[in-house]
Scaffold this motif. Sequence first.
Motif, short mmCIF file in Angstrom:
data_model
loop_
_atom_site.label_atom_id
_atom_site.label_comp_id
_atom_site.label_asym_id
_atom_site.label_seq_id
_atom_site.Cartn_x
_atom_site.Cartn_y
_atom_site.Cartn_z
N LEU A 143 3.93 -9.78 2.25
CA LEU A 143 4.24 -8.64 2.33
C LEU A 143 5.15 -8.47 0.77
O LEU A 143 5.43 -6.57 0.60
N LEU A 199 2.96 -8.63 -5.78
CA LEU A 199 2.48 -7.83 -4.65
C LEU A 199 2.65 -5.90 -5.36
O LEU A 199 2.20 -5.70 -5.88
N LEU A 200 3.67 -5.83 -5.39
CA LEU A 200 4.50 -4.51 -6.23
C LEU A 200 3.94 -5.14 -7.21
O LEU A 200 3.41 -3.50 -7.46
N TYR A 226 -1.69 -9.74 -1.84
CA TYR A 226 -1.15 -10.70 -0.59
C TYR A 226 -2.28 -11.97 -0.43
O TYR A 226 -1.86 -13.26 0.11
N ALA A 259 -0.05 -4.16 -6.95
CA ALA A 259 -0.97 -2.93 -6.28
C ALA A 259 -0.04 -1.89 -7.32
O ALA A 259 -0.77 -0.87 -8.06
N ILE A 282 -3.27 -4.59 -2.81
CA ILE A 282 -1.72 -5.56 -1.72
C ILE A 282 -2.78 -6.12 -0.85
O ILE A 282 -2.87 -7.45 -1.10
N VAL A 336 4.27 1.42 -3.04
CA VAL A 336 3.92 0.80 -2.01
C VAL A 336 4.07 -0.18 -1.67
O VAL A 336 4.85 -0.63 -0.42
N GLU A 360 4.85 -0.73 4.20
CA GLU A 360 4.98 -1.16 4.98
C GLU A 360 5.48 -0.86 5.39
O GLU A 360 6.29 -0.70 7.11
#
Lengths: 261, 281
Positions: B54, B59-60, B48, B63, B44, B198, B202
């Motif tokens: 985020l 990012l998904l 990032y 990760a 992540i 992931v 958040e």
Amino acid sequence: MIQHVDNPIIEVHDLTVSYDKKPVLWNVDFTIPAGALVGIIGPNGAGKSTLIKAVMGLLPLSSGYTELFGQKLNDVRKRVSYVPQRESVDWDFPASVMDIALMGRYGQRGLFNRITAEDRSIARQALEQVHMLEFANRQIGQLSGGQQQRVFLARALAQQADLYFMDEPFAGVDAATEGAIIELLKELKSQGKTILVVHHDLQSAAEYFDWIVLLNTRLVASGPVKEVLTPTLLQETYGGKLSLLAQVGDIASSIGVGTRE
Amino acid sequence: MDAFWIILTGSLVALNGALLGSFLLLRRMSLVGDAISHAVLPGIVVAYLFTASLTSPFLLVGAALTGLATTWIIETLNQKARLQHDAAIGLTFTLLFAIGVILVATFAGQIDLDMDCVLYGEIAYVPLDTITLASGLDMGPKQVWTLGSVFVGLIILLVTGYRGLSLTTFDAGYAAALGFNTSFWHYALMGAVSLSTVAAFESVGAILVVAFLVGPAATAFLLTRSLKWMLLIASAVGIASAISGYYLALWLDGSISGAMALMTGVIFAVAFVWQMVAKRQ
């Protein structure tokens, strides 16, 4: 005594399998005639289960090869059925007896095609053959050991294969189940199917099987039951352990304790 | 409206966790979910650093790849180094998590990612970060869209892969003997676990997401012996935890994600006691 046959249904050629570089099977080489009911016999740790796992392609081979129906396993997979050891799975898995029997159809049907009414009827027939149809909706966690074994057999039968590999189907089952299983094996044989069974009990071996493979890491013998189950070959398979076992048997019977679990 | 979005976010996290957690539990891999949720941290942070967002799909994906790498390292340590499964899990995820912690600290000036948010999430802020179309139409929170997409993907995986997943979970040896690729199903499941962890990260953070992977599945496993019912009950328990957790947090004026995770434990305890009483009678 290793008797080879022409047009074998199973050919195991110079097979060596190792765990952590330690050979469990060493240069095993034999052939099995079609239509035989075969017992794979040997002491604990002799590599009996390893042998059928290797033939089913479940373990990496160090050397050698195996052929079924004269072909590679991948080309004949739909004609081959495998019954793993009952203890190899978690019976608390949420599934019914019917769910497990239907798994036998996944190989023929593929994982993404619909299960048809025909598949269900084949699965029901398989359960009927092992006398488990009345338990079709029972959760598998509620079954006895013998019933679990019969469900595993039904799953294999539902594959409608020609060649069966069974890993210790008689282990820890009640006498009724043992009888039912041997009846079933003889029926399969009469339909021309070939069955290999990993088996522990020497006493019943002569009565159950018509072909014996004696194994103790190396192949000791492979041939018709009468020629293989001789004191010399058994001694060679079990080594000193056989006389020890005989002594235990004598002691047990003298104090009135059975030796069978 | 905020309450609705927060509960919806919590429910989606719980649903994803419940469905995947059921298979993890049956594969005796619940702790692998724990490992993945922590081990994706370096993935992540690195993703990032590149995307500065985020909720970016990169990012998904980044990760999720870290998550797959985690399971691969665990399996390799287990099989090749003969390390016990629990030791392999402990070794792998703490190592990766530590790398993530160091990365967060090192790049703290450049990225808006602090450890509190990483560990506990900020579900209360979910309604603030919305997607607004060019026309000015408010489409709702980004998190809901991310989690919702993962949920839809998950449903597709479960519907098409139901037999593959259940067969390889119950009896991998037999599945392999039938000629099926058990590794494929293993990594498909692990990839889905990584993605949904992931996506959930958040809102509920790396620690609490584990509660949703284990709690609802464990409760359902107590109550049923049918896989389909297990998935349904686990989903219901997950949603119930999200709703009751939200109102518990309001009442306590405390952490919302904490209260939701607590409720998964409370519901499990109730189911457990109820089962014990039912067995006695």
